[in-house]
Design a protein around this motif. Structure first.
Motif, short mmCIF file in Angstrom:
data_model
loop_
_atom_site.label_atom_id
_atom_site.label_comp_id
_atom_site.label_asym_id
_atom_site.label_seq_id
_atom_site.Cartn_x
_atom_site.Cartn_y
_atom_site.Cartn_z
N PRO A 33 0.81 -1.24 0.00
CA PRO A 33 0.00 0.00 0.00
C PRO A 33 0.84 1.28 0.00
CG PRO A 33 -0.65 -1.51 1.77
CD PRO A 33 0.68 -1.95 1.28
N PHE A 34 2.14 1.13 0.28
CA PHE A 34 3.00 2.30 0.52
C PHE A 34 4.06 2.50 -0.56
CE2 PHE A 34 0.77 2.14 4.37
CZ PHE A 34 0.85 0.85 4.88
N LEU A 35 4.06 1.63 -1.58
CA LEU A 35 5.13 1.69 -2.59
C LEU A 35 4.96 2.87 -3.54
CD1 LEU A 35 5.47 -2.10 -3.44
CD2 LEU A 35 7.00 -0.71 -2.04
N THR A 36 3.71 3.29 -3.72
CA THR A 36 3.44 4.41 -4.65
C THR A 36 2.51 5.42 -3.97
OG1 THR A 36 1.59 3.09 -5.49
CG2 THR A 36 3.66 2.98 -6.74
N PHE A 56 6.82 5.39 -0.11
CA PHE A 56 8.21 4.93 -0.22
C PHE A 56 8.87 5.40 -1.53
CE2 PHE A 56 7.46 3.11 3.59
CZ PHE A 56 7.12 1.77 3.69
N SER A 57 8.10 5.53 -2.61
CA SER A 57 8.73 5.97 -3.88
C SER A 57 9.14 7.43 -3.79
CB SER A 57 7.77 5.77 -5.06
OG SER A 57 6.71 6.72 -5.01
N THR A 58 8.36 8.23 -3.06
CA THR A 58 8.70 9.65 -2.86
C THR A 58 9.95 9.76 -1.96
OG1 THR A 58 6.39 10.27 -3.11
CG2 THR A 58 7.82 11.88 -2.01
N LEU A 80 5.76 9.52 8.77
CA LEU A 80 4.61 10.21 8.17
C LEU A 80 3.77 9.23 7.35
CD1 LEU A 80 3.03 12.80 7.47
CD2 LEU A 80 4.77 13.28 5.71
N VAL A 81 4.43 8.31 6.65
CA VAL A 81 3.70 7.28 5.88
C VAL A 81 2.76 6.50 6.81
CG1 VAL A 81 3.96 5.13 4.55
CG2 VAL A 81 5.53 7.04 4.15
N LYS A 87 -4.31 7.41 10.24
CA LYS A 87 -5.37 8.43 10.24
C LYS A 87 -6.49 8.03 9.28
CE LYS A 87 -6.12 13.40 9.96
NZ LYS A 87 -5.49 14.74 9.81
N PHE A 88 -6.13 7.46 8.13
CA PHE A 88 -7.12 7.24 7.06
C PHE A 88 -7.77 5.86 7.11
CE2 PHE A 88 -9.08 8.88 3.34
CZ PHE A 88 -9.34 7.79 2.51
#
Ligand code: EN2
Length: 114
Positions: A33-36, A56-58, A80-81, A87-88
C-alpha cells in the motif's frame, strides 16, 4: 579541513543507512500500500483528510536527490507514511494492519542499526 571531512563522512554513512532501511521497507510483504503515492482520484476523501501525503517511492526520490540531511529527517518521512495510514484507515482493515506491521518492522530495524 579534518572537521569538515568528518561531518560529511557522518552524513554519508547516515545516508547509506537510510538506503539500506528503505530497501528493507520496500521488500516487506506488507509494503504494497505504501510503494506508490495514494491515488486521491481513486481513493475518495484522501486529499482532504491527509495534508502531507508520503510514500516509499517519494522517499526514494528524495534520498536520490539528496533531500535528507540526517537519519532523523528520513525517519520523519517514514513515520509520516505510517501516521497517514493510521489516520485514514481502520486498524481492523487490510491496509490498516499493513501499516501497523510496517511501523513495528521499521522500529525493529532501527533498534538493530543503532
Ligand atoms: C496507504 N494507502 C494506500 C491505499 C491504496 O489503495 N493504495 C494502492 C494499493 C494498490 N497498489 C498496489 O496494489 C501495488 C502498488 C505497487 C506495487 F508495486 C504493487 C502493488 C489506500 C489508502 C491508504 O491509506
Amino acid at each position: 579541513c579534518y572537521k569538515i571531512a568528518q561531518i560529511s563522512k557522518d552524513d554519508n554513512s547516515q545516508l547509506a543507512v537510510c538506503r539500506v532501511l528503505l530497501a528493507e521497507l520496500e521488500a516487506h510483504k506488507d509494503a504494497w500500500p505504501f510503494l506508490t503515492p495514494v491515488n486521491h482520484k481513486v481513493i475518495l476523501g484522501y486529499r482532504k483528510v491527509i495534508k502531507r501525503p508520503m510514500d516509499f517511492s517519494t522517499i526514494r526520490r528524495k534520498l536520490n536527490n539528496n533531500l535528507y540531511f540526517s537519519l532523523e529527517t528520513f525517519m520523519g518521512d517514514v513515520n509520516l507514511v505510517f501516521d497517514n495510514c493510521e489516520k485514514f484507515n481502520e486498524d481492523d482493515s487490510e491496509i490498516g494492519r499493513a501499516g501497523h506491521n510496517m511501523r513495528k518492522f521499521f522500529d525493529e530495524l532501527l533498534q538493530l542499526k543503532k
